[in-house]
Scaffold this active site. Structure first.
Site, PDB file in Angstrom:
ATOM      1  N   ASP A  56     -14.440 -31.059  57.839  1.00  0.00           N
ATOM      2  CA  ASP A  56     -13.828 -29.602  58.173  1.00  0.00           C
ATOM      3  C   ASP A  56     -14.557 -28.555  58.828  1.00  0.00           C
ATOM      4  OD1 ASP A  56     -11.672 -28.037  58.266  1.00  0.00           O
ATOM      5  OD2 ASP A  56     -12.105 -27.244  56.163  1.00  0.00           O
ATOM      6  N   ASN A 108     -21.128 -34.586  50.004  1.00  0.00           N
ATOM      7  CA  ASN A 108     -19.860 -33.750  49.636  1.00  0.00           C
ATOM      8  C   ASN A 108     -18.563 -34.762  49.933  1.00  0.00           C
ATOM      9  OD1 ASN A 108     -18.452 -31.210  49.470  1.00  0.00           O
ATOM     10  ND2 ASN A 108     -17.475 -32.004  51.268  1.00  0.00           N
ATOM     11  N   GLU A 109     -17.798 -34.851  48.759  1.00  0.00           N
ATOM     12  CA  GLU A 109     -16.605 -35.462  48.736  1.00  0.00           C
ATOM     13  C   GLU A 109     -16.397 -36.909  49.519  1.00  0.00           C
ATOM     14  OE1 GLU A 109     -13.522 -32.812  50.343  1.00  0.00           O
ATOM     15  OE2 GLU A 109     -13.537 -31.570  48.539  1.00  0.00           O
ATOM     16  N   ASN A 138     -14.788 -30.349  43.478  1.00  0.00           N
ATOM     17  CA  ASN A 138     -14.113 -29.581  44.635  1.00  0.00           C
ATOM     18  C   ASN A 138     -12.568 -29.615  44.332  1.00  0.00           C
ATOM     19  OD1 ASN A 138     -16.600 -29.409  45.737  1.00  0.00           O
ATOM     20  ND2 ASN A 138     -16.230 -30.214  47.453  1.00  0.00           N
ATOM     21  N   TYR A 197      -8.430 -28.068  44.389  1.00  0.00           N
ATOM     22  CA  TYR A 197      -7.639 -26.998  45.346  1.00  0.00           C
ATOM     23  C   TYR A 197      -6.160 -26.801  44.664  1.00  0.00           C
ATOM     24  CZ  TYR A 197     -11.162 -26.328  48.592  1.00  0.00           C
ATOM     25  OH  TYR A 197     -12.440 -25.902  49.303  1.00  0.00           O
ATOM     26  N   TYR A 228      -3.920 -26.779  48.124  1.00  0.00           N
ATOM     27  CA  TYR A 228      -3.174 -28.190  48.690  1.00  0.00           C
ATOM     28  C   TYR A 228      -2.157 -28.864  47.729  1.00  0.00           C
ATOM     29  CZ  TYR A 228      -7.011 -27.746  52.284  1.00  0.00           C
ATOM     30  OH  TYR A 228      -7.777 -27.626  53.011  1.00  0.00           O
ATOM     31  N   GLU A 271     -15.995 -25.956  44.978  1.00  0.00           N
ATOM     32  CA  GLU A 271     -14.961 -25.572  45.672  1.00  0.00           C
ATOM     33  C   GLU A 271     -13.637 -25.134  45.259  1.00  0.00           C
ATOM     34  OE1 GLU A 271     -14.421 -27.680  49.454  1.00  0.00           O
ATOM     35  OE2 GLU A 271     -16.829 -28.095  49.724  1.00  0.00           O
ATOM     36  N   TRP A 312     -14.761 -21.577  47.843  1.00  0.00           N
ATOM     37  CA  TRP A 312     -14.722 -21.773  49.101  1.00  0.00           C
ATOM     38  C   TRP A 312     -14.113 -20.816  49.982  1.00  0.00           C
ATOM     39  CZ3 TRP A 312     -17.879 -25.135  51.362  1.00  0.00           C
ATOM     40  CH2 TRP A 312     -17.652 -25.711  52.531  1.00  0.00           C
ATOM     41  N   LYS A 328     -10.579 -19.812  54.302  1.00  0.00           N
ATOM     42  CA  LYS A 328     -10.770 -19.519  52.950  1.00  0.00           C
ATOM     43  C   LYS A 328     -11.689 -18.672  52.465  1.00  0.00           C
ATOM     44  CE  LYS A 328      -8.560 -23.866  51.601  1.00  0.00           C
ATOM     45  NZ  LYS A 328      -8.703 -24.968  53.033  1.00  0.00           N
TER      46      LYS A 328
HETATM   47  C1  GCB Z   1     -13.170 -29.425  51.019  1.00  0.00           C
HETATM   48  C2  GCB Z   1     -14.274 -29.778  51.846  1.00  0.00           C
HETATM   49  C3  GCB Z   1     -14.539 -28.535  52.854  1.00  0.00           C
HETATM   50  C4  GCB Z   1     -13.120 -27.990  53.505  1.00  0.00           C
HETATM   51  C5  GCB Z   1     -12.431 -27.666  52.442  1.00  0.00           C
HETATM   52  C6  GCB Z   1     -11.114 -27.125  52.603  1.00  0.00           C
HETATM   53  O1  GCB Z   1     -12.764 -30.151  50.063  1.00  0.00           O
HETATM   54  O2  GCB Z   1     -15.392 -30.026  51.162  1.00  0.00           O
HETATM   55  O3  GCB Z   1     -15.467 -28.927  53.809  1.00  0.00           O
HETATM   56  O4  GCB Z   1     -13.278 -27.012  54.468  1.00  0.00           O
HETATM   57  O5  GCB Z   1     -12.096 -28.603  51.601  1.00  0.00           O
HETATM   58  O6  GCB Z   1     -10.871 -25.983  53.111  1.00  0.00           O
HETATM   59  O7  GCB Z   1      -9.938 -27.807  52.886  1.00  0.00           O
END
Ligand code: GCB
Length: 608
Positions: free
Chosen positions: A166, A421-422, A476, A478, A482, A516, A561, A580
């Site tokens: 991303d 990462n992820e 990480n 959300y 999300y 994150e 993040w 973000k």
């Molecule tokens: C994540 C990623 C990061 C994205 C972020 C997002 O999990 O590691 O690269 O930018 O989410 O904003 O969705």
């Protein structure tokens, strides 16, 4: 590759000439440049500043989105008096793959867009004369590039890159380029391991050189007073009443290494080095034996028009913003940053989680394939089940980690490594791959820093198969964006706490930090009551997470993040980039930054 791991410097014996500036530039969509002699000059160039990403300087979409081969060419005068030594061009990075030619002769090839390499040019140059330096780059993505992605063709034949990550696939000569002169017998590497002994320190050092002469190492304090001296390529430096490097209270010694023949200095190199230890124990991260609480950010090297081009002014502003808000740490998401950033972190006392460019190792709609609408998501196997990943990608990943550790190992600020990462850790196939890379770093990092990876939400506690390799856990997550967004935010708190408690049950001695969490926020949208995307909502999301973090004493850090808004591939999930940021892309605070400032300035860097 020890030599390129030394950050280039002018010393008593070393010389350096910047090659930054305006280079000739041309796209090569048919990859015909080599056959047509572009190594000696481009047929139809435009000028291009170095360092910069090429994408955002153009006004047409074809140029911005260009994927494939492209060339940079410049003229270089090489001083004749340098003939007696080694003359090399150091590229601090070339994204993602580069072949370097001098006067038409190939002198270097490097893959990986975020770490330095050198081209040794003695045999290809005309001394005391003008030389043509040409670099053929390529920015295509595949499962064997780090970061990972795909490249496909539109019906008209145009190549398009489809990142599995991303952030915008910025490329070019994005960092400094220098011409270096070093003596033939030279210092090639310096490694240091610190031990604290009451109020003193012992520093075990190793120097690699290309010859047999004696080596001397002198340590000077910040006033320039000599505090330790040792002879030999390997030994221990004893520093009495040491000033330790601490979070937001840095102290740097100058280590001067000399190769000597009697009183004659054959080569000299120096580095600014902070003395500190880092370890993970009993659910804590300890710096100099003291428990830290990490406050900071996931970041990007990203700014308007410059793209990912090295930008000292933006970097300085980022550090000032981080200091203003009370941060003490950051992660180099999602690739190793320019060395100048680490030197700044050394000076300012930031705890850096140094991340490899290993992002996009997950085949799902959340890897931004879906977001960019580029290619299908019909892959039957998980990422690590693919054979080429277990062989070719693993080999490239291992080499990249070797380069990263070699470059960054002396930095006091580099306190931990993030190796991915992820990644897709939902399948057992990930296990041997992870063990291979974690064992490698355990072996090559003489400071034995803690190692980890950033865990993705789709692989929660109970599903993730690889957490045993990590020294501490980085999540990480959300909730509030999300999933469980808006009015459902309170459900996110309940679900996150349940997952956290499961993690703690699985790994009762490992500290957990959040690498994150956040919410896309359009600066300037205000709404009472809040709605998602408004500045008020970002504050609510930050408050929700703060309540979660404050509920467990084994949570050792919070890195929302992102520090700033940043550019991504266009798509229905992104409004001219990822929003973000706690700061806008031009580095101004959103409302939530003031909430974090109040919170973070009240939390000390060390718990005790
Ligand atoms: C994540 C990623 C990061 C994205 C972020 C997002 O999990 O590691 O690269 O930018 O989410 O904003 O969705």
């Amino acid at each position: 590759m020890p030599f390129e791991s030394l950050y280039p410097r002018v010393t008593a014996t070393r010389r350096m000439q910047s090659m930054n500036g305006s280079w000739d530039f041309q796209f090569d969509p048919e990859s015909k440049g080599v056959a047509e002699g572009w190594t000696k000059g481009l047929p139809n160039p435009t000028d291009m500043p170095v360092p910069a990403s090429f994408a955002d300087v153009f006004t047409d979409k074809y140029s911005r989105e260009y994927t494939g081969d492209f060339w940079y060419v410049t003229t270089l005068f090489v001083p004749g008096e340098w003939k007696d030594g080694s003359v090399d061009i150091r590229f601090d990075s070339a994204t993602h793959a580069a072949t370097v030619y001098v006067n038409g002769t190939e002198v270097a090839h490097h893959e990986g867009g975020f770490l330095p390499f050198v081209a040794h040019i003695n045999d290809a140059v005309k001394w005391n004369d003008y030389n043509i330096v040409a670099v053929k780059l390529n920015n295509e993505l595949s499962w064997q590039t780090l970061p990972v992605g795909e490249t496909y063709r539109l019906p008209d034949g145009t190549l398009v890159s489809a990142p599995y990550f991303d952030f915008y696939n910025y490329s070019g000569l994005q960092r400094n380029v220098n011409l270096l002169y070093t003596p033939n017998e030279r210092i090639e590497d310096l490694d240091v391991v610190h031990h604290i002994d009451g109020s003193d320190a012992h520093v075990d050092y190793t120097v690699a050189t290309s010859g047999d002469h004696d080596v001397e190492v002198v340590v000077l304090d910040e006033d320039g007073v000599e505090v330790a001296l040792a002879n030999g390529k390997q030994g221990t430096l004893d520093i009495k009443d040491v000033h330790l490097w601490n979070l937001r209270a840095a102290y740097l010694y100058k280590f001067v290494v000399r190769i000597k023949d009697g009183d004659t200095v054959i080569d000299e190199y120096f580095d600014e080095i902070g003395i500190r230890t880092v370890e993970v124990k009993d659910c804590k991260i300890l710096v100099n034996g003291r428990e830290v609480y990490l406050k900071g950010f996931g970041r990007h090297e990203d700014s308007n028009v410059h793209g990912r081009g090295f930008d000292a002014v933006m970097n300085k502003r980022d550090y000032e913003d981080m200091k203003w808000i009370g941060a003490n740490s950051f992660r180099t998401s999602h690739y190793p940053y320019a060395e100048e950033q680490l030197y700044e972190a050394d000076r300012d006392g930031f705890f850096v989680i140094d991340e490899a460019p290993t992002v996009g190792m997950f085949k799902s709609t959340m890897n931004f394939l879906g977001a960019s609408g580029a290619v299908g998501n019909d892959k039957p196997k998980t990422f690590f089940e693919e054979e080429s990943v277990q062989t070719e990608t693993l080999a490239i990943h291992r080499r990249t980690l070797e380069e990263m550790v070699a470059r960054d190992k002396r930095h006091a600020s580099v306190c931990a490594w993030s190796l991915l990462n992820e990644p897709d850790t939902t399948n057992e196939a990930a296990v041997p791959y992870f063990e291979s890379i974690f064992d490698l770093v355990a072996e090559i990092d003489t400071q034995k820093r803690p190692k980890t990876y950033a865990s993705i939400m789709m692989s929660p506690a109970g599903v993730d198969k690889t957490h045993h390799v990590a020294d501490f856990l980085m999540l990480n997550r959300y909730h509030g964006w999300y999933v469980n967004g808006g009015y459902a935010i309170s459900k996110g708190t309940i679900e996150m706490k349940a997952e956290l408690e499961k993690w703690h049950e699985l790994e009762p001695t490992k500290p957990i930090m959040f690498s994150e969490y956040g919410a896309d926020t359009m600066a300037g949208i205000h709404k009472l009551p809040s709605v998602m995307w408004s500045e008020e909502y970002q504050v609510e999301v930050m408050k929700m997470w703060a309540e979660i973090f404050d509920s467990y004493d084994w949570i050792v850090g919070e890195q929302p993040w992102n520090l700033n808004d940043f550019q991504t591939t266009e798509g229905i999930m992104r409004v001219d980039g990822n929003k973000k940021g706690l700061f806008t892309r031009d580095r101004q605070p959103k409302m939530a930054a003031f909430f974090l400032k109040d919170r973070w300035t009240a939390i000390p860097d060390y718990k005790a």
